[in-house]
Design a protein around this motif. Structure first.
Motif, PDB file in Angstrom:
ATOM      1  N   LEU A   9       9.157 -64.077 -11.288  1.00 53.39           N
ATOM      2  CA  LEU A   9       8.512 -63.428 -11.898  1.00 53.39           C
ATOM      3  C   LEU A   9       7.424 -64.064 -12.967  1.00 53.39           C
ATOM      4  N   ALA A  56       5.545 -55.550  -9.806  1.00 56.59           N
ATOM      5  CA  ALA A  56       6.765 -56.269  -9.167  1.00 56.59           C
ATOM      6  C   ALA A  56       7.141 -55.830  -7.789  1.00 56.59           C
ATOM      7  N   ILE A 138      14.176 -54.277  -7.816  1.00 60.91           N
ATOM      8  CA  ILE A 138      13.043 -55.463  -7.758  1.00 60.91           C
ATOM      9  C   ILE A 138      13.210 -56.627  -6.789  1.00 60.91           C
ATOM     10  N   PHE A 142       9.727 -57.055  -4.710  1.00 62.02           N
ATOM     11  CA  PHE A 142       8.978 -58.298  -5.076  1.00 62.02           C
ATOM     12  C   PHE A 142       8.850 -59.035  -4.129  1.00 62.02           C
TER      13      PHE A 142
END
Length: 145
Positions: A9, A56, A138, A142
């Motif tokens: 991230l 995300a 996530i 992502f």
């Protein structure tokens, strides 16, 4: 959240700053928890304290979102979903959940008190578990560009 996810991230947001919001403060979190009568999931809290409302894999809302996400806060999303579903007598569990996103069709994606991330589908009147946790959500959604 796993360090591997945080590292990915961080790299993504360095390269895509418009996808990054403003980090949430403890005061914002405490105020929202009181207003919504919930306790935020620890991984979600960590996410918004680092990234604010950010992309995300999909738009994850917070208090101040990245410019590509929109202005709706989690308070707005949660209150709107509660009003809609309470008026329709659907999904009473929405009242103990935190809406963090939508599916692109306006159906809320929320974190339940047990940590599950669920989709509340207004049209089908069904609740679908998307992930067992925010971290898993996530990790599954992502994708680095």
């Amino acid at each position: 959240m796993k360090q591997e996810i945080i590292n990915k991230l961080n790299v993504f947001f360095q390269e895509n700053p418009t996808m990054l919001g403003k980090a949430a403060t403890n005061e914002q979190i405490i105020s929202a928890e009181k207003e919504l009568n919930i306790i935020m999931d620890k991984d979600y809290k960590e996410f918004i304290q680092n990234y604010g409302g950010a992309y995300a894999g999909l738009a994850i809302h917070a208090f101040v979102n990245g410019t590509s996400i929109g202005n709706e806060t989690i308070i707005d999303l949660t209150n709107n979903a509660r009003k809609l579903f309470n008026e329709a007598n659907l999904f009473p569990e929405i009242n103990k959940s935190l809406v963090i996103a939508d599916d692109g069709s306006g159906n809320p994606i929320a974190i339940m008190p047990n940590g599950e991330v669920v989709l509340f589908d207004y049209d089908t009147e069904e609740k679908q578990v998307l992930s067992n946790s925010f971290e898993e959500f996530i990790e599954e959604n992502f994708v680095e560009w």
